[in-house]
Scaffold this motif. Structure first.
Motif, PDB file in Angstrom:
ATOM      1  N   HIS A  35      15.613  31.047   5.506  1.00  0.00           N
ATOM      2  CA  HIS A  35      16.833  31.835   5.292  1.00  0.00           C
ATOM      3  C   HIS A  35      16.650  33.299   5.698  1.00  0.00           C
ATOM      4  N   GLU A  36      15.511  33.906   5.318  1.00  0.00           N
ATOM      5  CA  GLU A  36      15.339  35.346   5.455  1.00  0.00           C
ATOM      6  C   GLU A  36      14.699  35.785   6.760  1.00  0.00           C
ATOM      7  N   LEU A  39      16.728  32.037  10.285  1.00  0.00           N
ATOM      8  CA  LEU A  39      18.184  31.920  10.382  1.00  0.00           C
ATOM      9  C   LEU A  39      18.865  33.272  10.451  1.00  0.00           C
ATOM     10  N   VAL A  40      18.467  34.186   9.584  1.00  0.00           N
ATOM     11  CA  VAL A  40      19.151  35.484   9.532  1.00  0.00           C
ATOM     12  C   VAL A  40      18.905  36.288  10.810  1.00  0.00           C
ATOM     13  N   VAL A  43      21.333  34.901  13.438  1.00  0.00           N
ATOM     14  CA  VAL A  43      22.725  35.308  13.194  1.00  0.00           C
ATOM     15  C   VAL A  43      22.896  36.810  13.424  1.00  0.00           C
ATOM     16  N   LYS A  51      22.850  40.868   7.801  1.00  0.00           N
ATOM     17  CA  LYS A  51      23.477  39.972   6.828  1.00  0.00           C
ATOM     18  C   LYS A  51      24.218  40.761   5.757  1.00  0.00           C
ATOM     19  N   CYS A  79      28.031  33.774  -0.342  1.00  0.00           N
ATOM     20  CA  CYS A  79      26.626  33.344  -0.392  1.00  0.00           C
ATOM     21  C   CYS A  79      26.485  31.843  -0.636  1.00  0.00           C
ATOM     22  N   THR A  82      28.448  30.598   3.210  1.00  0.00           N
ATOM     23  CA  THR A  82      28.140  31.120   4.549  1.00  0.00           C
ATOM     24  C   THR A  82      26.675  31.470   4.728  1.00  0.00           C
ATOM     25  N   GLU A  83      26.168  32.406   3.947  1.00  0.00           N
ATOM     26  CA  GLU A  83      24.770  32.825   4.065  1.00  0.00           C
ATOM     27  C   GLU A  83      24.174  33.072   2.690  1.00  0.00           C
ATOM     28  N   TRP A  84      22.962  32.576   2.485  1.00  0.00           N
ATOM     29  CA  TRP A  84      22.249  32.845   1.237  1.00  0.00           C
ATOM     30  C   TRP A  84      21.846  34.312   1.161  1.00  0.00           C
TER      31      TRP A  84
END
Length: 260
Positions: A35-36, A39-40, A43, A51, A79, A82-84
């Protein structure tokens, strides 16, 4: 040759099971890394925004100005869908609400502001005259949190102190005229939980009845902090099992009441 193939198959199977075991054992680290980091970053590259900037943009578009709960709801929705992001979240937030309401703090200290979610969550429960001071090292996060807090209409209750905790905590008495704090929420770097708790003690900022509330004590974890407060004769601890914000992973909050 056949024996070599059999041994090779056995070896490959052992390696596969070992990899699967390690992946399961350290799944929390892998999920956070995904996630951190991966993926981030992808994006961010596509959007040209961080983010946190995307979260702020969503909240500005969907929250009702001057309504703290509306801001919290908008952040939670983003969160989940869409995004954690590393806010305390709505599930652990209910536990936090109860502890704040029980403590009835006049002076709160938060270590780690991020986007301002937990500051807004706590400040919305404060009576007139109460104040929340939140320390944030990251300039970008502090700027985003300031805008979130303004949108929630809580700028008169929350002060963002920019800098490191080890620099600011010893200044709180003289520079910010804080004699003691009633509640401290720890939600910054986990390896700072213990040294900052010790710094609070050394600085004389805890009074009898002061409450420390620490997030993420299981995932990613703060074992040294837990060992210290649970083994300290001047702290009384309560453990609150929960899950990681927006994810179904085991976590917990720890409350440590200073006995004076």
């Amino acid at each position: 040759m056949l024996e070599g193939l059999v041994l090779g198959t056995i070896f490959a199977t052992i390696i596969l099971f070992l990899v699967l075991f390690l992946a399961w054992r350290f799944r929390a680290v892998l999920i956070f890394f995904w996630h951190e980091k991966i993926l981030v970053s992808f994006v961010n590259f596509l959007s040209g925004m961080s983010k946190e900037e995307r979260i702020l943009s969503w909240v500005k578009e969907h929250a009702m100005a001057g309504n703290p709960q509306s801001v919290l709801d908008a952040i939670d929705y983003y969160c989940y869908n869409t995004e954690w992001a590393m806010n305390v979240g709505d599930i652990k937030g209910v536990i936090m609400d109860r502890i704040v309401e029980e403590a009835k703090p006049r002076v709160l200290l938060e270590l780690g502001t991020y986007c301002g979610y937990s500051a807004i969550r706590m400040a919305r429960l404060l009576p007139p005259g109460a104040r929340l001071f939140t320390i944030e090292f990251n300039e970008s996060f502090a700027s985003i949190a300031s805008q979130m807090i303004q949108l929630a209409g809580l700028q008169d209750k929350i002060s963002i102190l920019k800098g490191s905790t080890q620099e600011i905590i010893p200044q709180l008495k003289k520079k910010h005229e804080i004699s003691t704090v009633d509640l401290v929420f720890l939600d910054h770097w986990k390896d700072r939980y213990l040294p900052d708790t010790q710094l609070l003690l050394e600085s004389g900022l805890l009074r009898k009845g002061s409450v420390l509330l620490a997030d993420n004590v299981i995932c990613p974890g703060a074992p040294e902090f837990l060992q210290f407060v649970r083994g300290h004769p001047r702290f009384q601890c309560t453990h609150y099992p929960a899950t990681v914000e927006y994810l179904r992973m085991r976590d917990a909050l720890e409350k440590a009441v200073f006995l004076g």
